[in-house]
Design a protein around this motif. Structure first.
Motif, PDB file in Angstrom:
ATOM      1  N   THR A 635       8.938 -79.135  23.642  1.00  0.00           N
ATOM      2  CA  THR A 635       8.619 -77.879  22.965  1.00  0.00           C
ATOM      3  C   THR A 635       7.152 -77.516  23.163  1.00  0.00           C
ATOM      4  N   CYS A 639       5.689 -74.199  24.961  1.00  0.00           N
ATOM      5  CA  CYS A 639       4.832 -73.264  24.220  1.00  0.00           C
ATOM      6  C   CYS A 639       3.461 -73.086  24.857  1.00  0.00           C
ATOM      7  N   TYR A 646       3.626 -65.423  20.430  1.00  0.00           N
ATOM      8  CA  TYR A 646       3.140 -65.665  19.059  1.00  0.00           C
ATOM      9  C   TYR A 646       2.510 -64.395  18.507  1.00  0.00           C
ATOM     10  N   CYS A 657       7.762 -71.860  18.416  1.00  0.00           N
ATOM     11  CA  CYS A 657       6.451 -72.534  18.483  1.00  0.00           C
ATOM     12  C   CYS A 657       5.821 -72.677  17.104  1.00  0.00           C
ATOM     13  N   VAL A 660       3.394 -75.614  16.776  1.00  0.00           N
ATOM     14  CA  VAL A 660       2.030 -75.421  17.283  1.00  0.00           C
ATOM     15  C   VAL A 660       1.145 -74.822  16.202  1.00  0.00           C
TER      16      VAL A 660
END
Length: 744
Positions: A635, A639, A646, A657, A660
Motif C-alpha cells: 500500500t 501511495c 489525496y 492512503c 500515510v
C-alpha cells in the motif's frame, strides 16, 4: 608532714588564683602580648591527628598518654573526675557506662570549661545544667559510634578540659574490664574490651593508671594480670587503690592493704602506689565535698597514719601531680624520636610518588574531589553547547522507541482491520485523542528526562575517556565511581516542571488532530516514515518466525542444524495455514473462524499430527502479522504517487492512503513534541539539573566515608597518606620547637 602538705596546698591555691587573675587581664586586653597555644593543646592536636592516621592506616603511634584501666565499677570514672575536678562522665548504677575510649586533654585556664572535638560549644563546668548537657552528649557520641550488635566501640570520643590549677596531660578512659557477659551485651564484649585495653597499653610510652577496688577481695581482680602482661617490669605503671575508706572499715586484716600498697600482694609491679578516696558513693556530691571527705579520712585513719604510705602517696591531688610529672618526662623522651620516624616515612612516600606517578601533581582526596566537582559542573554547562537539531533528533528517536509499540499494537493494528477508510479514520481519531490525553504527555516528559540524563552521562563519559587516555597505563580514571554515583542520584531526584505536561498535552492533541499534508515533500516523508516502521516490525516478525519454525532445509543440509519437536509441529501447521493466505484470500481477517480451525486440524490429523486450537491460533497470529505488514508495504508503494489523489479527496482512486496520513500525523507529533521538550530543556531543566548536581556534590563532600568510597585507588590513597604524614610531621616539629623553648 600533714601540716607541711596543707601549707603547700594553701600556697598552690593562692598561686592558682593569681594565675587566673593574670589570664583574665590578658584576655580583657590589658596586656598586648598574645597568648600562645599551650603545649598540652599542641600535644593534643598531635594525638588527634595521629589517631585519625591510625584509624585509616593501622599504624601505632608511640607518643605518651595516660591510659586509665580497671575492673568495671572499680572507681575509674570517679578518679578521673577528681583529676579533672568536674563530674563530666556519664554515670550509672551497676551498668557499663563507658562504651568507647574517652580522651581528655587537660590544661590550665582561667575558667573551668570543657569542649568536645569538632564542636564549637563550650560547657561551663561550674553549672549543673552544662554538666548534664555534656554528659548526655558524651553518652550520645558513644552510642552513635556503636555498630549493629556491638556493645563497645574502638572510636575515641575526644574532649578538652581547662580550669584553674589543672595539670597538663592527656588521659584516655577505657571501658571497665568485665568477667561475665550479660544477656544485654554482645557475645564478644569481654574479648573486645580486653583487646582494646591491650591495644592502648601496647604503646611502650603510655602510662598505665591501674585502678583497683580496695573494697573487694584482691583475688577478684581481673585487671592486674592484664596490666602485668603488658608491662612486666612496672616501668610505666602507676597503681591506684580506690575506696580505701571502705577497705579499712570492712577488712579484718589491715596487713592485706599494706601488702597491696607496698607491691607485695600482687605479682604486678608498678613505679608508684597511691591510695585515694572518691567520696561516699553519692553521685550528687560536689568535687570539693569529696576532696574534703578524702582529707578528713586520711587525717583520721589509723591505718594510713601508721606509715603504710608516705604523705605524697595519699589523695588524688598527689596522684595527679605524680602522673603529670611522669607524663611530661615520657613526652620529652619520645616526641623527637617520633618526629624523626615521620620524617623518614615522609621521605619514603614522596620517593614512591615520584617513581610511580612522575607526571601527576600530588592531589589528596579532597583536592581531587574539588577538581572533579569543577569538571562535572563544567559538563553541566556544556549541555548548552549541544545544538537544537541534535536535541530534537535524540528526543524524537527516544520518544518513538518508547511509544512505538503502544501505537502499533493498540492504535494502528486494531483500526487497520476496518472495512473502509471512514471507519478506519474514526477509530484512529478516537484512539489518538485518548492516547494524547492520558498517556502520551507523561511518557514524553519521562523520555525527555531520561534523554537529558543520557546526554549528561555521555559528556561525563567522554571526559572520563579523555582522562583515561592521558593517564598512565597503571592509573585508571579515579572519578569513574563518583560520576556514576552522581548520575544514579540524579535519576532519583531530577523532577520535571509539572506545568510542562499541560502545555505539552495541548501541543500534541492539536498536532494529532491536523490531517493536512501540505506538499509533496511532506507526503513523501510520511511514506518513508511508514515504510521504516513497517519494515522494522516485519524484521522483528521474521526473527520470531525463524525461532518458531527452526532451520530451513538448506540450513539443515549446509550447517548440520536440526529442529526441535515443537518447531517441526509449527512448520507443519504453517504449511496448512499458507494455503489460506495463498488461496487468493488476501483480505483474510486477523482471527481464524471455527470452521477453518476444524479444517486445519483435520488436515493435520490426516498427517498423524495432533495439535490443539491455541497452538494453531498462535502460529496464525505470527503468520497473519507478517502477511498484514507485507500488504501494508505494498500500500505504501502504491501511495508513492498518490498525493494528487489525496488533494482530490481520493475520488476515483482504488488505493486507500489513509495509513500515510496517519503516519504523517504521528511524525508531525514527534517533531512538535521534540521541539517543545528541547525548549524546556534549554530554558529550564538544565538549570534545575545543575542545582541537583550541586546538591549531590555537597552531600557527598559532607559524607567523608562516602567520598572515600567513591574516590579510591592507589594514586588517591598514596596522595592522601602523604598529606596526612606531612600534617602530623608539621604538628610534631612545631611541638618539639615549643617544648625545647620551655626546657631552656
Amino acid at each position: 608532714q600533714i601540716r607541711f602538705q596543707k601549707e603547700i596546698e594553701k600556697l598552690e591555691k593562692e598561686n592558682r588564683e593569681l594565675k587566673k587573675s593574670l589570664l583574665l587581664k590578658e584576655k580583657d586586653g590589658l596586656h598586648k602580648k598574645k597568648i600562645k597555644r599551650s603545649l598540652i593543646d599542641m600535644y593534643s592536636e598531635v594525638l588527634d591527628s595521629l589517631s585519625d592516621y591510625d584509624m585509616t592506616y593501622n599504624v601505632q603511634d608511640q607518643l605518651p598518654r595516660v591510659v586509665v584501666i580497671g575492673d568495671q565499677s572499680a572507681g575509674k570514672t570517679s578518679v578521673l573526675e577528681m583529676i579533672v575536678q568536674a563530674r563530666i562522665f556519664p554515670r550509672g548504677s551497676g551498668e557499663m557506662m563507658t562504651k568507647s575510649p574517652v580522651q581528655v586533654t587537660m590544661s590550665e585556664g582561667p575558667y573551668h570549661v570543657a569542649r568536645l572535638k569538632d564542636d564549637a560549644k563550650e560547657y561551663d563546668l561550674t553549672k549543673e545544667s552544662d554538666l548534664d548537657s555534656l554528659r548526655r552528649e558524651i553518652e550520645r557520641r558513644m552510642k552513635s559510634s556503636l555498630r549493629k550488635d556491638q556493645t563497645v566501640s574502638q572510636e575515641t570520643v575526644s574532649l578538652s578540659v581547662k580550669g584553674p590549677g589543672l595539670q597538663r596531660m592527656v588521659l584516655v578512659d577505657l571501658p571497665g574490664v568485665i568477667s561475665t557477659v550479660t544477656t544485654d551485651m554482645a557475645d564478644d564484649t569481654r574479648e573486645q574490651i580486653k583487646k582494646m585495653c591491650q591495644h592502648h597499653m601496647s604503646n611502650p610510652n603510655s602510662i598505665i593508671l591501674c585502678i583497683q577496688d580496695g573494697s573487694l577481695d584482691a583475688e577478684r581482680s581481673n585487671v592486674t594480670d592484664l596490666v602485668s602482661s603488658m608491662d612486666p617490669s612496672g616501668r610505666r605503671t602507676i597503681f591506684v587503690l580506690t575506696k580505701v575508706d571502705l577497705a579499712e572499715s570492712m577488712l579484718h586484716n589491715p596487713d592485706r592493704i599494706r601488702k597491696i600498697l607496698e607491691g607485695k600482694l600482687f605479682p604486678m609491679k608498678a613505679m608508684g602506689y597511691f591510695a585515694v578516696v572518691t567520696g561516699k558513693g553519692n553521685s550528687n556530691d560536689s568535687i570539693q565535698k569529696i576532696k574534703d571527705y578524702e582529707e578528713r579520712f586520711f587525717k583520721q585513719s589509723k591505718l594510713f597514719k601508721g606509715g603504710v604510705l608516705r604523705a605524697h602517696q595519699m589523695g588524688t591531688m598527689n596522684l595527679c601531680l605524680a602522673v603529670s610529672q611522669c607524663f611530661w618526662q615520657m613526652v620529652r623522651q619520645s616526641v623527637e624520636q617520633q618526629a624523626d620516624a615521620f620524617k623518614a616515612t615522609k621521605f619514603n612516600l614522596e620517593t614512591e610518588w615520584k617513581n610511580t606517578y612522575p607526571k601527576f601533581r600530588e592531589m589528596d582526596r579532597e583536592e581531587l574531589y574539588e577538581k572533579a566537582r569543577g569538571d562535572i559542573l563544567d559538563e553541566v554547562v556544556n549541555l548548552s553547547n549541544i545544538s537544537a537539531m541534535k536535541w530534537e533528533e535524540v528526543i524524537a528517536e527516544n520518544l518513538w522507541s518508547e511509544v512505538s509499540t503502544h501505537f502499533f499494537e493498540n492504535i494502528y493494528l486494531p483500526a487497520a482491520h476496518a472495512e473502509n477508510a471512514g471507519i478506519f479514520n474514526t477509530a484512529i481519531d478516537i484512539k489518538l485523542k485518548q492516547w494524547a490525553d492520558k498517556i502520551l504527555p507523561k511518557k514524553s516528559i519521562d523520555v525527555a528526562r531520561e534523554t537529558l540524563l543520557e546526554e549528561f552521562l555521555n559528556l561525563l563519559t567522554s571526559s572520563s575517556a579523555a582522562a583515561t587516555a592521558v593517564a598512565a597505563s597503571n592509573d585508571n580514571d579515579v572519578f569513574h565511581d563518583l560520576k556514576k554515583e552522581i548520575v544514579e542520584e540524579l535519576k532519583k531526584r531530577l523532577k520535571w516542571d509539572q506545568q510542562a505536561i499541560n502545555s505539552l498535552r495541548v501541543i500534541q492533541m492539536n498536532t494529532l488532530e491536523d490531517r493536512s499534508v501540505h506538499n509533496r515533500q511532506q507526503w513523501d516523508d510520511a511514506i518513508v516514515f511508514m515504510r521504516k516502521v513497517l519494515l522494522n516490525k516485519k524484521s522483528q516478525g521474521e526473527h520470531v518466525m525463524r525461532d518458531m519454525l527452526g532451520p530451513s532445509f538448506w540450513q539443515k543440509y549446509m550447517y548440520w542444524m536440526s529442529r526441535s519437536e515443537e518447531q517441526s509441529l509449527r512448520r507443519s501447521v504453517k504449511n496448512e495455514l499458507d494455503k489460506m493466505l495463498l488461496g487468493g484470500n488476501l483480505m483474510h481477517s486477523s482471527k481464524l473462524g471455527k470452521d477453518e480451525l476444524i479444517a486445519v486440524r483435520k488436515n493435520l490429523e490426516a498427517q498423524s499430527i495432533d495439535v490443539q486450537d491455541d497452538f494453531i491460533e498462535k502460529t496464525w497470529h505470527i503468520m497473519y502479522r507478517q502477511h498484514f505488514l507485507a500488504r501494508r508495504l505494498i500500500t505504501a508503494a502504491n501511495c508513492q504517487k498518490g498525493f494528487y489523489y489525496y488533494q482530490q479527496g481520493f475520488q476515483d482512486n482504488s488505493v486507500d492512503c489513509s495509513d500515510v496520513v496517519l503516519f504523517w500525523r504521528v511524525e508531525r507529533m514527534l517533531q512538535a513534541t521534540s521541539k517543545a521538550l528541547r525548549q524546556q530543556i534549554m530554558n529550564n531543566e538544565t538549570r534545575r539539573l545543575e542545582q541537583d548536581v550541586k546538591q549531590v556534590l555537597d552531600e557527598i563532600y559532607d559524607d567523608k566515608a562516602k567520598m572515600k568510597q567513591l574516590l579510591k585507588g592507589k594514586r588517591v590513597e598514596l596522595a592522601d597518606e602523604i598529606k596526612k604524614v606531612r600534617h602530623v610531621l608539621e604538628l610534631l616539629e612545631e611541638f618539639v620547637q615549643e617544648l625545647n623553648k620551655e626546657k631552656t
